[in-house]
Design an enzyme around this catalytic site. Structure first.
Site, PDB file in Angstrom:
ATOM      1  N   GLN A 223      26.986 -30.870   1.280  1.00 13.21           N
ATOM      2  CA  GLN A 223      28.107 -29.745   0.577  1.00 13.21           C
ATOM      3  C   GLN A 223      28.823 -29.228   2.157  1.00 13.21           C
ATOM      4  O   GLN A 223      29.956 -28.959   1.884  1.00 13.21           O
ATOM      5  CB  GLN A 223      27.294 -28.672   0.271  1.00 13.21           C
ATOM      6  CG  GLN A 223      28.176 -27.713  -0.395  1.00 13.21           C
ATOM      7  CD  GLN A 223      29.157 -28.093  -1.585  1.00 13.21           C
ATOM      8  OE1 GLN A 223      28.404 -28.973  -2.324  1.00 13.21           O
ATOM      9  NE2 GLN A 223      30.008 -27.607  -1.909  1.00 13.21           N
ATOM     10  N   TRP A 251      37.991 -24.674  -3.746  1.00 19.90           N
ATOM     11  CA  TRP A 251      37.885 -25.945  -4.481  1.00 19.90           C
ATOM     12  C   TRP A 251      36.698 -26.901  -4.076  1.00 19.90           C
ATOM     13  O   TRP A 251      36.127 -27.603  -4.853  1.00 19.90           O
ATOM     14  CB  TRP A 251      39.153 -26.804  -4.032  1.00 19.90           C
ATOM     15  CG  TRP A 251      40.240 -26.314  -4.338  1.00 19.90           C
ATOM     16  CD1 TRP A 251      40.964 -25.591  -3.600  1.00 19.90           C
ATOM     17  CD2 TRP A 251      40.825 -25.955  -5.626  1.00 19.90           C
ATOM     18  NE1 TRP A 251      42.132 -24.991  -4.333  1.00 19.90           N
ATOM     19  CE2 TRP A 251      42.102 -25.231  -5.587  1.00 19.90           C
ATOM     20  CE3 TRP A 251      40.459 -26.238  -7.052  1.00 19.90           C
ATOM     21  CZ2 TRP A 251      42.804 -24.744  -6.829  1.00 19.90           C
ATOM     22  CZ3 TRP A 251      41.070 -25.849  -8.141  1.00 19.90           C
ATOM     23  CH2 TRP A 251      42.318 -24.862  -7.987  1.00 19.90           C
ATOM     24  N   ALA A 253      32.758 -25.547  -2.798  1.00 20.60           N
ATOM     25  CA  ALA A 253      32.134 -24.267  -2.421  1.00 20.60           C
ATOM     26  C   ALA A 253      31.685 -24.405  -0.953  1.00 20.60           C
ATOM     27  O   ALA A 253      31.213 -25.278  -0.499  1.00 20.60           O
ATOM     28  CB  ALA A 253      30.955 -24.051  -3.594  1.00 20.60           C
ATOM     29  N   SER A 258      26.974 -23.377  -3.665  1.00 11.38           N
ATOM     30  CA  SER A 258      27.229 -24.323  -4.354  1.00 11.38           C
ATOM     31  C   SER A 258      26.377 -24.536  -5.596  1.00 11.38           C
ATOM     32  O   SER A 258      25.137 -24.755  -5.256  1.00 11.38           O
ATOM     33  CB  SER A 258      27.558 -25.599  -3.798  1.00 11.38           C
ATOM     34  OG  SER A 258      27.764 -26.720  -4.907  1.00 11.38           O
ATOM     35  N   HIS A 260      25.834 -27.176  -7.251  1.00  8.23           N
ATOM     36  CA  HIS A 260      25.322 -28.584  -7.246  1.00  8.23           C
ATOM     37  C   HIS A 260      23.896 -28.533  -6.416  1.00  8.23           C
ATOM     38  O   HIS A 260      23.308 -29.526  -6.340  1.00  8.23           O
ATOM     39  CB  HIS A 260      26.311 -29.179  -6.257  1.00  8.23           C
ATOM     40  CG  HIS A 260      27.546 -29.729  -7.451  1.00  8.23           C
ATOM     41  ND1 HIS A 260      27.495 -30.738  -8.327  1.00  8.23           N
ATOM     42  CD2 HIS A 260      28.773 -29.233  -7.383  1.00  8.23           C
ATOM     43  CE1 HIS A 260      28.553 -31.055  -8.831  1.00  8.23           C
ATOM     44  NE2 HIS A 260      29.309 -30.012  -8.337  1.00  8.23           N
ATOM     45  N   GLU A 315      38.357 -25.875 -13.244  1.00 12.29           N
ATOM     46  CA  GLU A 315      37.927 -27.305 -13.044  1.00 12.29           C
ATOM     47  C   GLU A 315      37.411 -27.887 -14.274  1.00 12.29           C
ATOM     48  O   GLU A 315      36.309 -27.482 -14.744  1.00 12.29           O
ATOM     49  CB  GLU A 315      36.494 -27.275 -12.164  1.00 12.29           C
ATOM     50  CG  GLU A 315      37.047 -26.960 -10.655  1.00 12.29           C
ATOM     51  CD  GLU A 315      35.799 -27.031  -9.538  1.00 12.29           C
ATOM     52  OE1 GLU A 315      34.535 -27.394 -10.181  1.00 12.29           O
ATOM     53  OE2 GLU A 315      35.911 -27.046  -8.397  1.00 12.29           O
ATOM     54  N   HIS A 318      33.424 -29.653 -14.484  1.00 17.53           N
ATOM     55  CA  HIS A 318      32.129 -29.115 -13.734  1.00 17.53           C
ATOM     56  C   HIS A 318      31.406 -28.442 -14.774  1.00 17.53           C
ATOM     57  O   HIS A 318      31.802 -27.368 -15.578  1.00 17.53           O
ATOM     58  CB  HIS A 318      32.551 -28.192 -12.795  1.00 17.53           C
ATOM     59  CG  HIS A 318      31.394 -27.523 -11.902  1.00 17.53           C
ATOM     60  ND1 HIS A 318      31.114 -28.055 -10.877  1.00 17.53           N
ATOM     61  CD2 HIS A 318      30.429 -26.748 -12.461  1.00 17.53           C
ATOM     62  CE1 HIS A 318      30.025 -27.226 -10.369  1.00 17.53           C
ATOM     63  NE2 HIS A 318      29.680 -26.478 -11.360  1.00 17.53           N
TER      64      HIS A 318
END
Length: 353
Positions: A223, A251, A253, A258, A260, A315, A318
């Site tokens: 990240q 755009w 994180a 994040s 993710h 997005e 996502h």
């Protein structure tokens, strides 16, 4: 006696020879208007006395005896001649040149070309986010893509990990732990989302579509790399450092914020169009996922028109796993996750009063 006159004449000629040569040279080098003054010889007082004692002789073909002028030996022998300097024309530039029209400074597009999804996630900027949103009002919010008219959420029971809010203002807990499980393509997700994710992808394939996961769980280092890479590209496009950091956070994180990193988020694209741009929403795969993802416990995490609240640009690729009951409740409410969590906490707090 005759031989003495001859000797005197010879001596006189010899004395006058240098003077004549000098006069002739000066005569040639001088303008015609100045030659009238050349029949003048300058002598010292001693030479004048010596010459006055010599008999006057006339030498045929020679110059006339020059007039003798006594000069001070300390004075210069030749008068000073002032030479006028050539006149030069000085050109002064116009003090008021023609005005040059102002040029508009154009900032280049921060996303000039499309790259692979994993390299540049969240690629297409739209508008800058504002500060964290005020307390949401469900009746004023627009429905998410494919959602019916909003209704008051029921707030079903959910574990903390399901509704864990991670965004630019809420970092993931430092002690957060996740058990990962690898997908068929080698990417990993939280094992609690694994079965529902595979079921959703298979249902999409059964509908004749070809969905593809381009990003799933990310480590902190991954990240950080993506975030710094986005900043660098923005700075190369003309942004200042502070502006690039702010824009990049919309755009990609900031590390620690994040989803993710939770293992609960996946970026899904169409196999026929894998660029992370707004055009992704036009693919058949995204249209199917937006309509059916809630059935498998996923929500479109950053819907259109919600960027000012989520802090992240739109997005349409996502998806965040929250469990099937919560996903249905969010979908029916028409709220984004930030609005839903805020209203949930407020409602539950009021019910316990």
């Amino acid at each position: 006696m005759k031989w003495m006159k001859s000797a005197a004449a010879l001596l006189m000629a010899l004395l006058l020879l240098p003077t004549a040569a000098s006069a002739q040279s000066l005569y040639k080098a001088t303008d015609p208007e100045d030659r009238a003054d050349l029949n003048v010889r300058l002598v010292s007082p001693q030479e004048k006395t010596r010459l006055s004692k010599m008999p006057e002789l006339t030498v045929a073909g020679s110059l006339a005896a020059p007039e003798l002028i006594t000069i001070d030996p300390q004075e210069p022998r030749m008068p000073e001649i002032a030479v006028a300097a050539p006149v030069r024309s000085v050109v002064i530039p116009d003090p008021s040149p023609k005005e040059t029209p102002e040029r508009a400074v154009v900032i280049p597009d921060p996303s000039p070309r499309e790259k692979t999804p994993e390299e540049t996630p969240e690629e297409t900027p739209e508008k800058a986010p504002a500060a964290p949103a005020p307390e949401p009002k469900p009746e004023d919010t627009a429905a998410a893509a494919g959602a019916p008219a909003s209704k008051t959420p029921s707030f079903p029971e959910a574990e903390d990990w399901q509704i864990l809010l991670v965004n630019p203002w809420n970092e993931m807990p430092e002690d957060y732990e996740v058990t990962l499980k690898a997908l068929s393509d080698g990417m990993k997700v939280d094992e609690r989302a694994y079965d529902d994710l595979n079921a959703m992808l298979q249902a999409c394939r059964d509908a004749g579509l070809r969905p593809k996961i381009c990003s799933a769980y990310r480590t902190m280092s991954k990240q950080t790399y993506l975030y710094n890479n986005k900043i660098s590209r923005l700075m190369n496009a003309g942004y200042g450092k502070a502006a690039a950091r702010k824009e990049a956070g919309r755009w990609v994180a900031r590390p620690g914020t994040s989803e993710h990193q939770l293992g609960l988020a996946v970026d899904i694209v169409s196999s026929s169009y894998q660029s992370l741009t707004k055009k992704q929403e036009q693919t058949k795969e995204q249209k199917w996922l937006m309509e059916h993802c809630w059935e498998y416990g996923f929500i479109l995490r950053y819907p259109n028109s919600k960027s000012e609240i989520t802090g992240i640009g739109y997005e349409p690729w996502h998806y965040r796993y929250v469990g099937r009951e919560v996903a249905l409740d969010i979908r029916d409410s028409g709220l984004c996750m930030e609005e839903y969590i805020a209203l949930r906490e407020k409602t539950l707090a009021e019910n316990h009063m």
